[in-house]
Design a protein around this motif. Structure first.
Motif, PDB file in Angstrom:
ATOM      1  N   TYR A   1       0.819  -1.216   0.000  1.00 43.45           N
ATOM      2  CA  TYR A   1       0.000   0.000   0.000  1.00 43.45           C
ATOM      3  C   TYR A   1       0.857   1.273   0.000  1.00 43.45           C
ATOM      4  N   PHE A   2       1.785   1.382   0.942  1.00 41.32           N
ATOM      5  CA  PHE A   2       2.564   2.626   1.047  1.00 41.32           C
ATOM      6  C   PHE A   2       3.508   2.799  -0.147  1.00 41.32           C
ATOM      7  N   ASP A   3       4.031   1.694  -0.689  1.00 39.81           N
ATOM      8  CA  ASP A   3       4.842   1.798  -1.904  1.00 39.81           C
ATOM      9  C   ASP A   3       3.995   2.284  -3.077  1.00 39.81           C
ATOM     10  N   THR A   4       2.773   1.762  -3.183  1.00 40.20           N
ATOM     11  CA  THR A   4       1.880   2.185  -4.257  1.00 40.20           C
ATOM     12  C   THR A   4       1.472   3.643  -4.087  1.00 40.20           C
ATOM     13  N   PHE A   5       1.192   4.022  -2.832  1.00 40.92           N
ATOM     14  CA  PHE A   5       0.775   5.394  -2.564  1.00 40.92           C
ATOM     15  C   PHE A   5       1.887   6.393  -2.931  1.00 40.92           C
ATOM     16  N   SER A   6       3.138   6.080  -2.556  1.00 42.04           N
ATOM     17  CA  SER A   6       4.249   6.977  -2.886  1.00 42.04           C
ATOM     18  C   SER A   6       4.532   6.992  -4.386  1.00 42.04           C
TER      19      SER A   6
END
Length: 633
Positions: A327-332
């Motif tokens: 999730y956080f990799d995709t968000f960034s």
């Protein structure tokens, strides 16, 4: 001679925004251990949404140029995102395609693909050869040549994949702001099969390793360069160079989830650092302040300098994963893609034009202009060469304006001559011969003037020698008569000490008193004053001045002017200016400001006695030190 031709001359826009495409990898059950489902989904061909991590009931929406969903094929990605920018390469412009995203999101699959589903790189190279063959069939008067280079950036080292034994290669920039890599292998290509024969073994040389998130994780950034050069067959033999950069970036990694240790941890640190620098470059370009863009902070951004904010038509394919653990990799990655689409590049055509040589062959010129006039001209040139050898070499002088104008005419005529045919060309050659004759005549006149100038200079030099000899004798005679006068001039005291004494109007019978009055109240000077006081006894020191009345010994106009200045500082000065007065510290300065707020301005300097702690003795000492220090300045 290299020239820049803006893209607008070719019929396209002057600026080109970075196009951003987002590709969503298919959902994988093995990656979703908790069975939480997907965190991102597409809305249409350009929009998508992701769950807001601050509030799970809300979503954050993004808009891009293209959105490729889970069912999108490799062919659709290539046709919609990459193929439109490829024709620019054949017109001397640069293009760039690079894949960005976290590890395990499908970047290498998008760029390389497989035997059944080839990715962007093989499709783009195949399309370039197709366009070149189509141009050659049209026979538009240009010859085309294609070549390739392949490299990787591993631990901030540039390595040549076509030559595995090479060491770290340097990155340079030429005078035309083009990025170059000296020593990088450039392989000429004639067909796609020849490209495949070189590219497949070179791809195996790329550094890969296994992590917890990806069995075949790329440990380096790979950059494939396809260079297309087209040369005009007819004069003036223009040459245009277009480059295609195909970049497969290594993914950003969270070492807590990948389990990297040892050398894998070092590789991950180098990858994340270069991607962080890439993010700083994008932020600096979007700021629009015109400040420094940190291209040189990383070798990756140095090579992508032309793609981001440079002169290339750029496409970025952001690969994302749908699982919650990404999730956080995709968000960034989505935030970085949103910032990247705001970058504007300025493409231009890289063209080299062969300048026509000014000197035409003598035999052809004589044949066209007439052989009768050629023989006297040759004799005259031989005579001029003999005189030039015999005469001394004159100093180099700039060309005269008339000669420059003739040269400009000659260049213009020869340019027209390149396009002229038949009788017009013969007339132009005659004009060229006539212009050359005028140049020779002008050069002959210039040599005559130079020879006359040399003679005048020699005569003037002889006169100067005679004058210098007579003047030297006179100077010797004078030095014998009065040698002491020059020695006295060197021992005169500097004018600074005299200027310091001038403000005080003291009687001539008291020179030591003048020196004591003008002394500056500083720490460095006090030591010298102590030494002087030990050697000399002052006939009228500070104690005697106080006793005799120091105000009576000063000029009334000077004294009154100093009192007015002190009164002005007391009435209008700030805290800092009040503290600049002698014997006024921070406490007294604040008391003066407080008294001024309550009672108003001081009517006279003596009102300072009304301040708390200011006695008459301290007031007189305050006045004396401030007036004398002001006069000493």
């Amino acid at each position: 001679m290299a020239q820049r031709v803006t893209a607008a001359e070719g019929g396209s826009k002057k600026t080109s925004r970075v196009r951003v495409a987002v590709r969503l990898r298919p959902y994988m059950d093995k990656q979703d251990e908790k069975g939480e489902g997907t965190c991102v989904r597409g809305l249409d061909s350009q929009n998508l949404e992701i769950i807001n991590w601050r509030n799970a009931t809300e979503t954050v929406k993004y808009h891009f140029d293209v959105f490729h969903g889970e069912q999108t094929t490799q062919q659709e990605v290539f046709l919609s995102s990459v193929k439109p920018i490829l024709p620019h390469i054949l017109s001397g412009q640069n293009a760039s395609v690079f894949a960005y995203g976290p590890t395990g999101a499908g970047k290498t699959h998008t760029m390389l693909g497989g035997p059944e589903q080839p990715g962007v790189i093989p499709r783009a190279v195949h399309e370039v050869f197709t366009l070149v063959k189509a141009k050659e069939k049209e026979d538009d008067g240009w010859d085309y040549s294609t070549g390739m280079s392949y490299l990787e950036i591993y631990n901030e080292k540039v390595l040549d994949l076509l030559s595995p034994g090479s060491q770290d290669l340097p990155i340079r920039e030429n005078k035309d702001k083009n990025i170059l890599i000296p020593g990088l292998t450039h392989t000429p290509l004639s067909s796609f099969s020849e490209f495949d024969r070189h590219f497949v073994p070179a791809s195996l040389n790329r550094t890969t390793a296994s992590t917890k998130l990806n069995q075949r994780s790329s440990r380096s950034h790979a950059i494939l360069l396809i260079k297309v050069v087209r040369t005009q067959r007819s004069l003036p033999h223009r040459q245009q160079t277009g480059k295609l950069y195909l970049v497969d970036l290594a993914g950003s990694e969270d070492n807590r989830r990948t389990g990297n240790q040892g050398i894998r941890l070092k590789e991950s640190g180098a990858i994340n650092l270069s991607l962080f620098t890439l993010s700083k470059v994008v932020d600096s370009l979007n700021a629009g302040t015109g400040g420094r863009v940190p291209y040189r902070d990383s070798k990756l951004t140095r090579l992508l300098q032309d793609s981001l904010g440079g002169s290339a038509h750029s496409v970025m394919i952001a690969n994302i994963a749908p699982e919650y653990q990404y999730y956080f990799d995709t968000f960034s990655a989505l935030n970085f893609a949103a910032k990247s689409k705001l970058i504007v590049n300025k493409p231009f055509v890289r063209e080299t034009v062969t300048v026509p040589v000014l000197q035409v062959k003598r035999a052809r010129e004589d044949h066209e202009a007439g052989g009768s006039a050629a023989e006297p001209q040759k004799k005259r040139q031989k005579d001029e060469k003999k005189t030039a050898r015999e005469a001394p070499s004159p100093p180099a002088l700039p060309h005269s304006p008339s000669e420059l104008s003739v040269m400009d005419r000659l260049i213009a005529l020869e340019k027209l001559m390149m396009d002229g045919q038949g009788k017009d060309r013969l007339n132009m050659l005659k004009h060229v011969a006539q212009s050359r004759k005028e140049i020779q005549e002008l050069k002959q006149k210039q040599r005559e003037f130079e020879s006359k100038a040399m003679l005048l200079n020699q005569l003037a030099g002889e006169d100067l020698r005679g004058e210098t000899s007579s003047s030297s004798q006179e100077s010797l005679f004078r030095s014998n008569l009065a040698p002491l006068q020059r020695k006295q001039s060197t021992t005169i005291k500097p004018k600074k000490q005299q200027a310091v004494v001038q403000p005080l109007q003291v009687s001539q019978l008291q020179p030591l008193q003048q020196l004591t009055v003008v002394k500056k109240q500083s720490v460095c000077v006090k030591k010298k004053e102590k030494k002087l006081s030990d050697q000399f006894e002052e006939p009228d020191g500070k104690e005697n001045m106080k006793a005799n009345g120091w105000e009576s010994q000063l000029d009334t106009s000077v004294l009154e002017l100093s009192r007015q200045k002190i009164l002005q500082v007391l009435n209008t000065g700030s805290l800092k200016e009040l503290k600049g007065l002698q014997q006024i510290g921070d406490k007294k300065a604040k008391l003066i400001l407080g008294w001024r707020e309550i009672h108003g301005h001081f009517t006279k300097v003596e009102d300072l006695i009304r301040i708390e702690g200011m006695t008459e003795k301290r007031f007189s000492s305050f006045m004396m030190t401030n007036i004398l220090s002001a006069m000493g300045k």
